[in-house]
Design a protein around this motif. Structure first.
Motif, PDB file in Angstrom:
ATOM      1  N   TYR A   1      56.495  24.967  93.109  1.00  0.00           N
ATOM      2  CA  TYR A   1      56.720  23.538  93.347  1.00  0.00           C
ATOM      3  C   TYR A   1      56.306  22.734  92.118  1.00  0.00           C
ATOM      4  N   SER A   2      55.147  23.054  91.573  1.00  0.00           N
ATOM      5  CA  SER A   2      54.647  22.304  90.413  1.00  0.00           C
ATOM      6  C   SER A   2      55.500  22.533  89.171  1.00  0.00           C
ATOM      7  N   LEU A   3      56.189  23.655  89.098  1.00  0.00           N
ATOM      8  CA  LEU A   3      57.048  23.958  87.953  1.00  0.00           C
ATOM      9  C   LEU A   3      58.460  23.393  88.091  1.00  0.00           C
ATOM     10  N   HIS A   4      58.827  22.956  89.281  1.00  0.00           N
ATOM     11  CA  HIS A   4      60.186  22.449  89.493  1.00  0.00           C
ATOM     12  C   HIS A   4      60.369  21.164  88.680  1.00  0.00           C
ATOM     13  N   PRO A   5      61.480  21.038  87.944  1.00  0.00           N
ATOM     14  CA  PRO A   5      61.665  19.862  87.078  1.00  0.00           C
ATOM     15  C   PRO A   5      61.733  18.536  87.816  1.00  0.00           C
TER      16      PRO A   5
ATOM     17  N   TRP B   1      48.032  19.605  88.389  1.00  0.00           N
ATOM     18  CA  TRP B   1      47.289  19.167  87.202  1.00  0.00           C
ATOM     19  C   TRP B   1      47.786  19.928  85.971  1.00  0.00           C
ATOM     20  N   GLN B   2      47.807  21.252  86.073  1.00  0.00           N
ATOM     21  CA  GLN B   2      48.160  22.081  84.918  1.00  0.00           C
ATOM     22  C   GLN B   2      49.624  21.950  84.509  1.00  0.00           C
ATOM     23  N   ASN B   3      50.531  21.906  85.482  1.00  0.00           N
ATOM     24  CA  ASN B   3      51.959  21.974  85.167  1.00  0.00           C
ATOM     25  C   ASN B   3      52.681  20.633  85.109  1.00  0.00           C
TER      26      ASN B   3
END
Length: 112
Positions: free
Chosen positions: A23-27, A72-74
């Motif tokens: 989810y956090s990596l989704h553009p 936070w990270q991604n």
């Protein structure tokens, strides 16, 4: 010092289907706001605000902190210039599970 933190987000990705990391990596994933604070009070952050700063060596506190750590990270650090994520975290969901309490926020709130 313990700093509680919570993010509100939106995405075309379904968090429950893909999990926090994907989810956090989704553009399309965006952070609408962050609320954080200590017993001294709460602060908020929104897109366009300068990145917050946190005390050196602080411990972050979140419910299901894997989500906050992923966002936070991604998202927050690369897109909005947030500082590197603190190393120390406490997870209220894990504390609830260890105490044999409900792990959802709604269930935990009702039980407490």
């Amino acid at each position: 010092m313990i700093v509680g933190i919570d993010f509100e987000t939106a995405s075309a990705a379904d968090l429950k289907t893909v999990g926090a990391w994907a989810y956090s990596l989704h553009p399309s994933t965006r952070v609408w706001c962050a609320v954080y604070g200590t017993t001294g009070g709460l602060k908020s952050w929104r897109i366009g605000d300068p990145p917050p700063s946190f005390p050196a060596g602080c411990t972050m506190l979140a419910h299901n902190c894997a989500f906050e750590k992923s966002i936070w990270q991604n998202v927050l650090t690369p897109r909005y210039g947030w500082p590197a994520m603190p190393e120390q975290w406490e997870d209220t969901q894990a504390h609830a599970a260890a105490a044999n309490l409900p792990v959802t926020l709604e269930g935990l709130g009702a039980a407490l």
